[in-house]
Design a protein around this motif. Structure first.
Motif, mmCIF file in Angstrom:
data_model
loop_
_atom_site.group_PDB
_atom_site.id
_atom_site.type_symbol
_atom_site.label_atom_id
_atom_site.label_comp_id
_atom_site.label_asym_id
_atom_site.label_seq_id
_atom_site.Cartn_x
_atom_site.Cartn_y
_atom_site.Cartn_z
ATOM 1 N N GLY A 108 0.831 -1.201 0.000
ATOM 2 C CA GLY A 108 0.000 0.000 0.000
ATOM 3 C C GLY A 108 0.864 1.248 0.000
ATOM 4 N N MET A 109 0.365 2.270 -0.650
ATOM 5 C CA MET A 109 1.068 3.552 -0.719
ATOM 6 C C MET A 109 0.726 4.351 0.530
ATOM 7 S SD MET A 109 0.626 6.461 -3.649
ATOM 8 C CE MET A 109 1.691 5.719 -4.848
ATOM 9 N N GLU A 110 1.736 4.980 1.116
ATOM 10 C CA GLU A 110 1.509 5.789 2.309
ATOM 11 C C GLU A 110 0.624 6.989 1.985
ATOM 12 O OE1 GLU A 110 5.216 7.013 3.979
ATOM 13 O OE2 GLU A 110 5.662 5.009 4.763
ATOM 14 N N LEU A 111 -0.345 7.235 2.842
ATOM 15 C CA LEU A 111 -1.199 8.414 2.735
ATOM 16 C C LEU A 111 -0.932 9.279 3.963
ATOM 17 C CD1 LEU A 111 -4.502 6.660 1.650
ATOM 18 C CD2 LEU A 111 -2.801 7.756 0.195
ATOM 19 N N ARG A 112 -0.607 10.532 3.729
ATOM 20 C CA ARG A 112 -0.258 11.445 4.824
ATOM 21 C C ARG A 112 -1.150 12.670 4.799
ATOM 22 N NH1 ARG A 112 4.372 10.215 7.422
ATOM 23 N NH2 ARG A 112 5.574 8.494 6.542
ATOM 24 N N ASP A 113 -1.373 13.247 5.963
ATOM 25 C CA ASP A 113 -2.182 14.461 6.047
ATOM 26 C C ASP A 113 -1.303 15.695 5.839
ATOM 27 O OD1 ASP A 113 -0.836 14.895 8.426
ATOM 28 O OD2 ASP A 113 -2.571 14.491 9.713
ATOM 29 N N GLU A 114 -1.898 16.860 5.995
ATOM 30 C CA GLU A 114 -1.174 18.102 5.753
ATOM 31 C C GLU A 114 -0.023 18.329 6.729
ATOM 32 O OE1 GLU A 114 -4.689 18.831 8.354
ATOM 33 O OE2 GLU A 114 -4.491 17.993 6.368
ATOM 34 N N ASN A 115 -0.025 17.617 7.866
ATOM 35 C CA ASN A 115 1.057 17.718 8.851
ATOM 36 C C ASN A 115 2.090 16.616 8.675
ATOM 37 O OD1 ASN A 115 -0.171 19.947 10.122
ATOM 38 N ND2 ASN A 115 -1.541 18.552 11.199
ATOM 39 N N ASP A 116 2.027 15.921 7.569
ATOM 40 C CA ASP A 116 2.931 14.826 7.227
ATOM 41 C C ASP A 116 2.812 13.639 8.185
ATOM 42 O OD1 ASP A 116 4.712 13.838 5.306
ATOM 43 O OD2 ASP A 116 6.444 14.258 6.583
ATOM 44 N N GLU A 117 1.639 13.495 8.786
ATOM 45 C CA GLU A 117 1.355 12.349 9.653
ATOM 46 C C GLU A 117 0.777 11.223 8.811
ATOM 47 O OE1 GLU A 117 1.959 12.150 12.988
ATOM 48 O OE2 GLU A 117 2.889 14.137 12.849
ATOM 49 N N LEU A 118 1.270 10.012 9.030
ATOM 50 C CA LEU A 118 0.771 8.842 8.317
ATOM 51 C C LEU A 118 -0.653 8.545 8.780
ATOM 52 C CD1 LEU A 118 1.445 6.501 6.353
ATOM 53 C CD2 LEU A 118 2.190 5.200 8.340
ATOM 54 N N VAL A 119 -1.601 8.538 7.826
ATOM 55 C CA VAL A 119 -2.998 8.257 8.176
ATOM 56 C C VAL A 119 -3.463 6.910 7.637
ATOM 57 C CG1 VAL A 119 -3.658 10.676 8.425
ATOM 58 C CG2 VAL A 119 -3.857 9.583 6.193
ATOM 59 N N GLY A 120 -2.663 6.282 6.821
ATOM 60 C CA GLY A 120 -3.038 4.972 6.308
ATOM 61 C C GLY A 120 -2.223 4.594 5.087
ATOM 62 N N ARG A 121 -2.594 3.451 4.541
ATOM 63 C CA ARG A 121 -1.959 2.944 3.322
ATOM 64 C C ARG A 121 -3.065 2.535 2.355
ATOM 65 N NH1 ARG A 121 3.283 1.718 3.189
ATOM 66 N NH2 ARG A 121 4.490 1.864 5.082
ATOM 67 N N SER A 122 -2.795 2.732 1.073
ATOM 68 C CA SER A 122 -3.800 2.400 0.068
ATOM 69 C C SER A 122 -3.176 1.629 -1.091
ATOM 70 C CB SER A 122 -4.454 3.675 -0.462
ATOM 71 O OG SER A 122 -5.299 3.383 -1.552
ATOM 72 N N ARG A 123 -3.644 0.411 -1.288
ATOM 73 C CA ARG A 123 -3.210 -0.364 -2.450
ATOM 74 C C ARG A 123 -3.877 0.170 -3.711
ATOM 75 N NH1 ARG A 123 -3.885 -5.918 0.681
ATOM 76 N NH2 ARG A 123 -1.849 -5.949 1.689
ATOM 77 N N LYS A 124 -5.123 0.592 -3.570
ATOM 78 C CA LYS A 124 -5.872 1.121 -4.720
ATOM 79 C C LYS A 124 -5.181 2.373 -5.283
ATOM 80 C CE LYS A 124 -10.625 2.244 -5.947
ATOM 81 N NZ LYS A 124 -11.988 2.394 -5.428
ATOM 82 N N MET A 125 -4.743 3.257 -4.396
ATOM 83 C CA MET A 125 -4.042 4.472 -4.840
ATOM 84 C C MET A 125 -2.719 4.108 -5.503
ATOM 85 S SD MET A 125 -4.214 7.718 -5.160
ATOM 86 C CE MET A 125 -5.625 8.037 -4.157
ATOM 87 N N ALA A 126 -2.042 3.082 -4.996
ATOM 88 C CA ALA A 126 -0.778 2.647 -5.597
ATOM 89 C C ALA A 126 -1.005 2.160 -7.025
ATOM 90 C CB ALA A 126 -0.145 1.548 -4.747
ATOM 91 N N VAL A 127 -2.012 1.325 -7.216
ATOM 92 C CA VAL A 127 -2.314 0.812 -8.555
ATOM 93 C C VAL A 127 -2.659 1.960 -9.496
ATOM 94 C CG1 VAL A 127 -3.948 -0.579 -9.889
ATOM 95 C CG2 VAL A 127 -3.003 -1.480 -7.754
#
Length: 147
Positions: A108-127
């Protein structure tokens, strides 16, 4: 850009001979492998085995496509013969980019918020992002490889 200019010149001028095809596509995919690896997402790491496999598949795919297409258009001197380098590059990009970035799909691709905090991972976004990068690289090669 200077590296791509030299490589593109080699691809467009050396596509008629076996040594020229092998050399120019080897140089091109070596350069692309480094670019694709350095442009991966965030902290995504690939094993040395994955990098080597990706490199071999992309280089082999590009050379196989170029040599096979050259054989098909052997007696043609028109547009079909001039499109062989582009077709080989398109195939190599379709192999190299997804393989170099395959960890993003599996982890999964790292998803970060505006403060550069990791909020999750997404395989769909990676694809989705890998598909977009692959298509854009192929589209970017069209103007200078398809003339």
């Amino acid at each position: 850009m200077p590296g791509n200019m030299v490589i593109t010149g080699m691809l467009l001028s050396l596509y008629r001979t076996f040594p020229g095809v092998v050399f120019s596509h080897w140089i091109n995919q070596s350069f692309n492998a480094v670019v694709n690896y350095t442009n991966r997402s965030g902290n995504s790491k690939a094993t040395n085995e994955r990098l080597f496999l990706s490199y071999c598949c992309a280089t082999g795919g590009a050379m196989t496509a170029a040599l096979g297409l050259n054989r098909m258009v052997k007696n043609s001197h028109g547009l079909a013969a001039r499109l062989v380098p582009f077709a080989a590059i398109a195939l190599a990009n379709a192999i190299n980019i997804p393989m170099m970035r395959s960890n993003e799909v599996t982890e999964g691709m790292e998803l970060r918020d505006e403060n550069d905090e990791l909020v999750g991972r997404s395989r769909k976004m990676a694809v989705l992002s890998i598909a977009q990068v692959t298509l854009s690289r192929i589209a970017m090669a069209m103007p200078y490889m398809g003339n």
